[in-house]
Scaffold this motif. Structure first.
Motif, PDB file in Angstrom:
ATOM      1  N   ASN A  25       7.079   2.604   4.896  1.00  2.54           N
ATOM      2  CA  ASN A  25       8.213   2.011   4.736  1.00  2.54           C
ATOM      3  C   ASN A  25       8.333   1.073   3.531  1.00  2.54           C
ATOM      4  O   ASN A  25       7.307   0.720   2.903  1.00  2.54           O
ATOM      5  N   VAL A  26       9.822   1.079   2.933  1.00  2.00           N
ATOM      6  CA  VAL A  26      10.004   0.298   1.747  1.00  2.00           C
ATOM      7  C   VAL A  26      10.987  -0.317   1.948  1.00  2.00           C
ATOM      8  O   VAL A  26      11.740  -0.213   2.809  1.00  2.00           O
ATOM      9  N   THR A  27      11.138  -1.367   1.041  1.00  2.62           N
ATOM     10  CA  THR A  27      12.408  -2.026   0.688  1.00  2.62           C
ATOM     11  C   THR A  27      13.203  -1.704  -0.646  1.00  2.62           C
ATOM     12  O   THR A  27      12.366  -1.889  -1.636  1.00  2.62           O
ATOM     13  N   VAL A  28      14.360  -1.413  -0.636  1.00  2.50           N
ATOM     14  CA  VAL A  28      15.238  -1.014  -1.966  1.00  2.50           C
ATOM     15  C   VAL A  28      16.095  -1.973  -2.012  1.00  2.50           C
ATOM     16  O   VAL A  28      17.213  -2.176  -1.254  1.00  2.50           O
ATOM     17  N   LYS A  29      16.179  -2.706  -3.075  1.00  3.52           N
ATOM     18  CA  LYS A  29      17.183  -3.804  -3.363  1.00  3.52           C
ATOM     19  C   LYS A  29      18.167  -3.040  -4.327  1.00  3.52           C
ATOM     20  O   LYS A  29      17.671  -2.693  -5.566  1.00  3.52           O
ATOM     21  N   LEU A  30      19.466  -3.127  -4.093  1.00  5.17           N
ATOM     22  CA  LEU A  30      20.405  -2.578  -5.085  1.00  5.17           C
ATOM     23  C   LEU A  30      20.858  -3.833  -6.191  1.00  5.17           C
ATOM     24  O   LEU A  30      20.637  -4.652  -5.851  1.00  5.17           O
ATOM     25  N   ASN A  31      21.425  -3.243  -6.986  1.00  7.09           N
ATOM     26  CA  ASN A  31      21.919  -4.176  -8.277  1.00  7.09           C
ATOM     27  C   ASN A  31      23.006  -5.065  -7.538  1.00  7.09           C
ATOM     28  O   ASN A  31      23.349  -6.164  -8.087  1.00  7.09           O
ATOM     29  N   SER A  32      23.689  -4.678  -6.560  1.00  6.53           N
ATOM     30  CA  SER A  32      24.661  -5.205  -5.887  1.00  6.53           C
ATOM     31  C   SER A  32      24.259  -6.454  -4.952  1.00  6.53           C
ATOM     32  O   SER A  32      24.971  -7.077  -4.410  1.00  6.53           O
ATOM     33  N   GLY A  33      23.025  -6.276  -4.626  1.00  8.27           N
ATOM     34  CA  GLY A  33      22.356  -7.417  -3.954  1.00  8.27           C
ATOM     35  C   GLY A  33      21.971  -6.933  -2.416  1.00  8.27           C
ATOM     36  O   GLY A  33      21.340  -7.295  -1.501  1.00  8.27           O
ATOM     37  N   VAL A  34      22.912  -5.713  -2.120  1.00  8.57           N
ATOM     38  CA  VAL A  34      22.267  -5.012  -0.729  1.00  8.57           C
ATOM     39  C   VAL A  34      20.781  -4.494  -0.692  1.00  8.57           C
ATOM     40  O   VAL A  34      20.469  -4.059  -1.727  1.00  8.57           O
ATOM     41  N   VAL A  35      20.447  -4.833   0.374  1.00  9.64           N
ATOM     42  CA  VAL A  35      18.878  -4.104   0.621  1.00  9.64           C
ATOM     43  C   VAL A  35      18.916  -3.268   1.578  1.00  9.64           C
ATOM     44  O   VAL A  35      19.405  -3.347   2.684  1.00  9.64           O
ATOM     45  N   TYR A  36      18.124  -2.112   1.330  1.00 10.68           N
ATOM     46  CA  TYR A  36      17.908  -1.108   2.547  1.00 10.68           C
ATOM     47  C   TYR A  36      16.408  -1.021   2.552  1.00 10.68           C
ATOM     48  O   TYR A  36      15.753  -1.140   1.655  1.00 10.68           O
ATOM     49  N   LYS A  37      16.134  -0.924   3.924  1.00 10.46           N
ATOM     50  CA  LYS A  37      14.616  -0.822   4.470  1.00 10.46           C
ATOM     51  C   LYS A  37      14.856   0.200   5.435  1.00 10.46           C
ATOM     52  O   LYS A  37      15.598   0.767   5.976  1.00 10.46           O
ATOM     53  N   GLY A  38      13.583   1.270   5.054  1.00 13.06           N
ATOM     54  CA  GLY A  38      13.356   2.445   5.602  1.00 13.06           C
ATOM     55  C   GLY A  38      12.261   3.277   5.187  1.00 13.06           C
ATOM     56  O   GLY A  38      11.250   2.817   4.414  1.00 13.06           O
ATOM     57  N   GLU A  39      12.163   4.428   5.613  1.00  8.73           N
ATOM     58  CA  GLU A  39      10.734   5.125   5.289  1.00  8.73           C
ATOM     59  C   GLU A  39      11.140   6.076   4.113  1.00  8.73           C
ATOM     60  O   GLU A  39      11.960   6.989   4.234  1.00  8.73           O
ATOM     61  N   LEU A  40      10.371   5.752   3.203  1.00  2.16           N
ATOM     62  CA  LEU A  40      10.474   6.651   1.872  1.00  2.16           C
ATOM     63  C   LEU A  40      10.094   8.076   2.154  1.00  2.16           C
ATOM     64  O   LEU A  40       9.230   8.449   2.250  1.00  2.16           O
ATOM     65  N   GLN A  41      11.301   9.117   2.003  1.00  6.95           N
ATOM     66  CA  GLN A  41      11.019  10.402   2.023  1.00  6.95           C
ATOM     67  C   GLN A  41      10.999  11.113   0.556  1.00  6.95           C
ATOM     68  O   GLN A  41      10.155  12.230   0.660  1.00  6.95           O
ATOM     69  N   SER A  42      11.695  10.733  -0.203  1.00 14.51           N
ATOM     70  CA  SER A  42      11.574  11.211  -1.601  1.00 14.51           C
ATOM     71  C   SER A  42      12.293  10.370  -2.591  1.00 14.51           C
ATOM     72  O   SER A  42      13.122   9.660  -2.446  1.00 14.51           O
ATOM     73  N   VAL A  43      11.585  10.534  -3.674  1.00  8.78           N
ATOM     74  CA  VAL A  43      12.202   9.854  -4.947  1.00  8.78           C
ATOM     75  C   VAL A  43      12.022  10.826  -6.236  1.00  8.78           C
ATOM     76  O   VAL A  43      11.082  11.541  -6.077  1.00  8.78           O
ATOM     77  N   ASP A  44      13.133  10.950  -7.042  1.00 13.01           N
ATOM     78  CA  ASP A  44      13.099  11.853  -8.247  1.00 13.01           C
ATOM     79  C   ASP A  44      12.940  11.021  -9.613  1.00 13.01           C
ATOM     80  O   ASP A  44      12.791   9.745  -9.415  1.00 13.01           O
ATOM     81  N   GLY A  45      12.876  11.643 -10.597  1.00 11.13           N
ATOM     82  CA  GLY A  45      12.804  11.126 -11.845  1.00 11.13           C
ATOM     83  C   GLY A  45      13.994  10.143 -12.282  1.00 11.13           C
ATOM     84  O   GLY A  45      13.674   9.383 -13.251  1.00 11.13           O
ATOM     85  N   TYR A  46      15.012  10.150 -11.615  1.00 14.85           N
ATOM     86  CA  TYR A  46      16.277   9.383 -11.924  1.00 14.85           C
ATOM     87  C   TYR A  46      16.205   8.168 -10.854  1.00 14.85           C
ATOM     88  O   TYR A  46      17.054   7.577 -10.912  1.00 14.85           O
ATOM     89  N   MET A  47      15.203   8.102  -9.935  1.00 12.40           N
ATOM     90  CA  MET A  47      14.943   7.054  -9.023  1.00 12.40           C
ATOM     91  C   MET A  47      16.294   7.129  -8.127  1.00 12.40           C
ATOM     92  O   MET A  47      16.490   6.385  -7.170  1.00 12.40           O
ATOM     93  N   GLU A  55      17.886   0.645   7.471  1.00 16.23           N
ATOM     94  CA  GLU A  55      18.588  -0.502   7.845  1.00 16.23           C
ATOM     95  C   GLU A  55      19.306  -0.946   6.612  1.00 16.23           C
ATOM     96  O   GLU A  55      18.782  -1.230   5.640  1.00 16.23           O
ATOM     97  N   GLU A  56      20.428  -1.188   6.689  1.00 15.98           N
ATOM     98  CA  GLU A  56      21.125  -1.808   5.523  1.00 15.98           C
ATOM     99  C   GLU A  56      21.185  -3.565   5.963  1.00 15.98           C
ATOM    100  O   GLU A  56      21.874  -3.920   7.012  1.00 15.98           O
ATOM    101  N   HIS A  57      20.773  -4.404   4.831  1.00 14.97           N
ATOM    102  CA  HIS A  57      20.932  -5.746   5.106  1.00 14.97           C
ATOM    103  C   HIS A  57      21.816  -6.534   4.075  1.00 14.97           C
ATOM    104  O   HIS A  57      21.466  -5.938   2.593  1.00 14.97           O
ATOM    105  N   VAL A  58      22.557  -7.341   4.307  1.00 18.67           N
ATOM    106  CA  VAL A  58      23.657  -7.963   3.285  1.00 18.67           C
ATOM    107  C   VAL A  58      23.294  -9.544   3.380  1.00 18.67           C
ATOM    108  O   VAL A  58      23.455  -9.912   4.804  1.00 18.67           O
ATOM    109  N   ASN A  59      23.126 -10.139   2.382  1.00 18.11           N
ATOM    110  CA  ASN A  59      22.817 -11.769   2.445  1.00 18.11           C
ATOM    111  C   ASN A  59      21.861 -11.965   3.641  1.00 18.11           C
ATOM    112  O   ASN A  59      21.916 -12.773   4.416  1.00 18.11           O
ATOM    113  N   GLY A  60      20.716 -11.348   3.960  1.00 15.88           N
ATOM    114  CA  GLY A  60      19.643 -11.221   4.718  1.00 15.88           C
ATOM    115  C   GLY A  60      19.944 -11.119   6.028  1.00 15.88           C
ATOM    116  O   GLY A  60      19.111 -11.237   6.934  1.00 15.88           O
ATOM    117  N   VAL A  61      21.334 -10.262   6.562  1.00 19.63           N
ATOM    118  CA  VAL A  61      21.589 -10.308   7.978  1.00 19.63           C
ATOM    119  C   VAL A  61      21.539  -8.502   7.798  1.00 19.63           C
ATOM    120  O   VAL A  61      22.410  -8.015   7.354  1.00 19.63           O
TER     121      VAL A  61
END
Length: 83
Positions: A25-47, A55-61
């Protein structure tokens, strides 16, 4: 500082760290402030990131749930391994 390179806390580079946490399980924060939490399946060299059970979280909700989600790497501020 050896050979002009800053020391790594655990001796791994970022791609090694990300490879080690695939399936966790990971937390991914975007430049927009939106946070995604889920199970990491893959990541490449471009991130570019694929998550499952996301789950998508906006302003902690929690706003939405997704089965699978793909996040384009240029939107990623950081990835954090959840404990």
């Amino acid at each position: 500082m050896e050979n002009g390179n800053p020391p790594q806390a655990d001796g791994k580079d970022p791609s090694g760290f990300l490879s080690d946490i695939i399936g966790n399980n990971v937390t991914v924060k975007l430049n927009s402030g939106v946070v995604y939490k889920g199970e990491l399946q893959s990541v490449d060299g471009y991130m570019n990131i694929a998550l499952e059970k996301t789950e998508e979280h906006v302003n902690g909700v929690k706003r939405r749930e997704y089965g699978d989600a793909f996040v384009r790497g240029n939107n990623v501020m950081y990835i954090s391994a959840d404990s």
